[in-house]
Enzyme design. Structure first.
Site, PDB file in Angstrom:
ATOM      1  CE  LYS A 128      10.623   2.651   1.418  1.00 58.25           C
ATOM      2  NZ  LYS A 128       9.738   2.629   2.566  1.00 58.25           N
ATOM      3  CG  ASP A 146       9.774  -3.119   2.435  1.00 57.71           C
ATOM      4  OD1 ASP A 146      10.556  -4.100   2.468  1.00 57.71           O
ATOM      5  OD2 ASP A 146       8.558  -3.235   2.259  1.00 57.71           O
TER       6      ASP A 146
END
Ligand code: SF4
Length: 218
Positions: A128, A146
């Site tokens: 991420k 996310d």
């Protein structure tokens, strides 16, 4: 949470993207303040288990005090812990930031690499964080998974997976390359304003007719 691939959503992904672009014209990049790839790397590490708002309160002073990668690599850990304390998990984050800075100095000539493999070799940097940096600083097509992307991609019906890496790979097959980064930012904006975690406002949602959860629950 709704599960299952929803074919109208997959088939109409281009329309979904256009509608989200119209709804959130200003959501073009991360809301984490930064001036270069290293600052964004630090800000994204700080944002784990925290909020962008809280991180943005800390980073202006932090980046005035620690101006270069070397400043972070050579920092006094106890002092850095206090400097980032309000973002939470500050001991671990200090370890990760200093570890990443030291690895960049040692192995990458003090430069943030522009590829996934090298980025995720840094302490505290997962896919991420790497995707945030690759998308916004290196202009690579990325899907940033996310908490908003995880929840909303399920609601819409674009994935069956719950593992963030698998969600990323599912979405990369569905969302055209040129739209992946922008889609990621629009979904964050959508998750903050309309598709809110505990009470999505489906009735005013621009993508209601393409969303599995919306069609089943609104
Ligand atoms: S219809 Fe509801 S669940 Fe689907 S994206 Fe919109 S707000 Fe979220």
């Amino acid at each position: 949470m709704s599960t299952g691939i929803f074919s109208p959503a997959v088939k109409n992904i281009d329309k979904i993207i256009i509608l989200l672009e119209k709804q959130y014209p200003d959501a073009l990049e991360t809301s984490l303040g930064h001036r270069d790839a290293f600052q964004l790397l630090v800000a994204t590490i700080l944002a784990a288990q925290s909020t962008d708002k809280l991180v943005n309160k800390v980073t202006p002073g932090l980046f005035r005090k620690y101006k270069t990668i070397h400043d972070f690599a050579d920092a006094d850990p106890e002092e850095l812990e206090q400097d980032i304390r309000t973002t939470g998990f500050f001991r671990n984050k200090t370890k990760n930031i200093m570890g990443a800075a030291r690895a960049l100095v040692k192995d990458f000539n003090g430069e943030v690499p522009g590829n996934m493999e090298d980025l995720i070799s840094l302490p505290g940097v997962g896919r991420k964080t790497a995707n945030v940096v690759l998308g916004d600083c290196f202009k690579k097509p990325v899907i940033i998974v996310d908490t908003h992307m995880k929840r909303i991609s399920h609601h819409i019906g674009l994935t069956l997976n719950t593992n963030p890496d698998k969600i990323e790979f599912d979405l990369k097959k569905i969302v055209p390359d040129a739209k992946q980064t922008v889609f990621s930012h629009k979904i964050v904006a959508h998750g903050r304003t309309i598709c809110i975690a505990r009470r999505p406002k489906c009735i005013i949602c621009p993508i209601l007719k393409y969303c599995k959860y919306g069609q089943e629950n609104a």
